[in-house]
Design a protein around this motif. Structure first.
Motif, short mmCIF file in Angstrom:
data_model
loop_
_atom_site.label_atom_id
_atom_site.label_comp_id
_atom_site.label_asym_id
_atom_site.label_seq_id
_atom_site.Cartn_x
_atom_site.Cartn_y
_atom_site.Cartn_z
N CYS A 51 44.52 27.82 77.95
CA CYS A 51 43.07 27.58 78.01
C CYS A 51 42.45 27.73 76.62
O CYS A 51 41.58 26.94 76.23
CB CYS A 51 42.41 28.56 78.98
SG CYS A 51 42.74 28.22 80.72
N GLY A 67 37.56 25.57 82.11
CA GLY A 67 37.41 25.84 83.54
C GLY A 67 38.33 24.97 84.38
O GLY A 67 38.94 25.45 85.35
N ILE A 68 38.43 23.70 84.02
CA ILE A 68 39.31 22.79 84.74
C ILE A 68 40.76 23.24 84.61
O ILE A 68 41.52 23.30 85.59
CB ILE A 68 39.16 21.35 84.21
CG1 ILE A 68 37.77 20.81 84.57
CG2 ILE A 68 40.25 20.44 84.78
CD1 ILE A 68 37.44 19.49 83.89
N ALA A 69 41.16 23.56 83.38
CA ALA A 69 42.54 23.99 83.14
C ALA A 69 42.85 25.27 83.90
O ALA A 69 43.93 25.41 84.50
CB ALA A 69 42.76 24.20 81.64
N ARG A 70 41.90 26.20 83.91
CA ARG A 70 42.11 27.47 84.61
C ARG A 70 42.27 27.25 86.11
O ARG A 70 43.12 27.86 86.76
CB ARG A 70 40.94 28.42 84.31
CG ARG A 70 41.16 29.83 84.81
CD ARG A 70 40.03 30.74 84.37
NE ARG A 70 40.11 31.06 82.94
CZ ARG A 70 39.12 30.89 82.07
NH1 ARG A 70 37.97 30.37 82.47
NH2 ARG A 70 39.29 31.22 80.81
N ASP A 71 41.44 26.34 86.66
CA ASP A 71 41.53 26.02 88.09
C ASP A 71 42.87 25.39 88.45
O ASP A 71 43.34 25.50 89.59
CB ASP A 71 40.40 25.08 88.50
CG ASP A 71 39.04 25.76 88.50
OD1 ASP A 71 39.01 27.01 88.49
OD2 ASP A 71 38.01 25.06 88.50
N LEU A 72 43.47 24.72 87.45
CA LEU A 72 44.77 24.08 87.68
C LEU A 72 45.92 25.05 87.46
O LEU A 72 47.09 24.67 87.55
CB LEU A 72 44.93 22.88 86.74
CG LEU A 72 44.03 21.67 87.07
CD1 LEU A 72 44.13 20.62 85.96
CD2 LEU A 72 44.46 21.06 88.41
N ARG A 110 33.93 24.86 77.42
CA ARG A 110 33.91 25.70 78.63
C ARG A 110 34.29 24.90 79.87
O ARG A 110 35.00 25.38 80.75
CB ARG A 110 32.55 26.36 78.79
CG ARG A 110 32.24 27.42 77.73
CD ARG A 110 30.99 28.22 78.08
NE ARG A 110 29.79 27.40 78.01
CZ ARG A 110 29.08 27.21 76.92
NH1 ARG A 110 29.47 27.76 75.78
NH2 ARG A 110 27.98 26.48 76.94
N ASP A 111 33.81 23.65 79.93
CA ASP A 111 34.11 22.80 81.09
C ASP A 111 35.61 22.51 81.17
O ASP A 111 36.23 22.61 82.24
CB ASP A 111 33.33 21.49 81.00
CG ASP A 111 31.85 21.66 81.30
OD1 ASP A 111 31.48 22.72 81.81
OD2 ASP A 111 31.08 20.72 81.00
N TYR A 112 36.20 22.14 80.04
CA TYR A 112 37.63 21.82 80.04
C TYR A 112 38.48 23.07 80.31
O TYR A 112 39.51 22.99 81.00
CB TYR A 112 38.02 21.19 78.71
CG TYR A 112 37.82 19.69 78.68
CD1 TYR A 112 38.81 18.83 79.13
CD2 TYR A 112 36.63 19.14 78.21
CE1 TYR A 112 38.62 17.46 79.12
CE2 TYR A 112 36.43 17.77 78.21
CZ TYR A 112 37.43 16.93 78.66
OH TYR A 112 37.24 15.57 78.66
N THR A 129 31.23 21.72 76.44
CA THR A 129 32.40 20.85 76.67
C THR A 129 33.67 21.67 76.72
O THR A 129 34.52 21.47 77.60
CB THR A 129 32.50 19.78 75.57
OG1 THR A 129 31.28 19.05 75.50
CG2 THR A 129 33.65 18.82 75.86
#
Length: 225
Positions: A64, A52-57, A48-50, A46
């Motif tokens: 992060c 990843g989303i923050a990093r992509d944004l 790692r998923d969040y 969970t």
């Protein structure tokens, strides 16, 4: 004894299944009848998923890290819920709070504390801060190996090892922190300087916690070997 336990997020929660929280809570309650228990919970998939989303944004790495810490604290709150009245109801955000909460005699459960500190590092710092007698590191493998046992059938598990020997392994270019369940450098150094007896063991079965306390499985890190 005063026992600090680190549990990776990937161990305690998988596919949003809460049963492992219940199983861990049952074992921790039993152990708390004999020992003072403090637990550090990781973020797992969970987190790692969040992240990843923050990093992509476009979030900074520091942000992060903060997001990952928030997820570990959510996992800690869920474990506290499973423990009920046996746990202190709040998640400490630092080591002084954790020590303060432990004076109530309740099980203390915490997540991360600050950026760049892994669950292992937080657990070892907490153990040093509160003067723990034992640090238990629940992982997805049976102990510490010379290489990833999931990829190498000839991987050798160490029944005992010193922090100095572990740091020597980290110096090997092929052995890096984060490889399968290898502890990071910060955690190892703190264990070594504080002379904290540590057991790395398979935490998939929560009942293994009781065996780890008795040195019946896993790898024992002996600072004064």
């Amino acid at each position: 004894m005063r026992v600090v336990i680190t549990v990776g997020g990937s161990i305690i929660i998988k596919d949003h299944d809460y049963k492992k929280f219940q199983d861990y809570a049952s074992v921790l309650k039993s152990m708390a009848q004999e020992h003072q228990i403090m637990v550090v919970v990781g973020g797992g998939r969970t987190a790692r998923d969040y992240i990843g989303i923050a990093r992509d944004l476009g979030a900074s790495e520091a942000l992060c890290d903060d997001i990952g810490i928030e997820v570990t604290r959510l996992n800690a709150r869920i474990l506290i819920t499973a423990l009920g009245d046996d746990a202190y109801p709040r998640v400490p955000h630092n080591f002084a709070q954790a020590l303060e909460f432990s004076t109530t005699g309740k099980i203390v459960v915490m997540g991360g504390t600050e950026p760049a500190h892994s669950t292992d590092a937080v657990g070892s710092i907490l153990a040093e801060f509160v003067g723990a007698d034992l640090l238990l590191n629940a992982t997805s493998v049976d102990g510490l190996y010379d290489k990833d046992p999931n990829k190498h059938i000839d991987a050798r598990m160490f029944p005992e090892i010193t922090p100095q020997e572990m740091l020597g392994m980290l110096a090997d270019k092929e052995m890096k922190a984060g490889t399968y369940e290898f502890m990071d450098k910060t955690a190892i150094q703190i264990i070594g300087r504080s002379m904290i007896k540590t057991v790395i063991f398979n935490g998939e079965n929560p009942e293994n916690l009781k065996k780890a306390v008795k040195d019946e499985l896993g790898t024992v890190i002996m600072p004064n070997k």
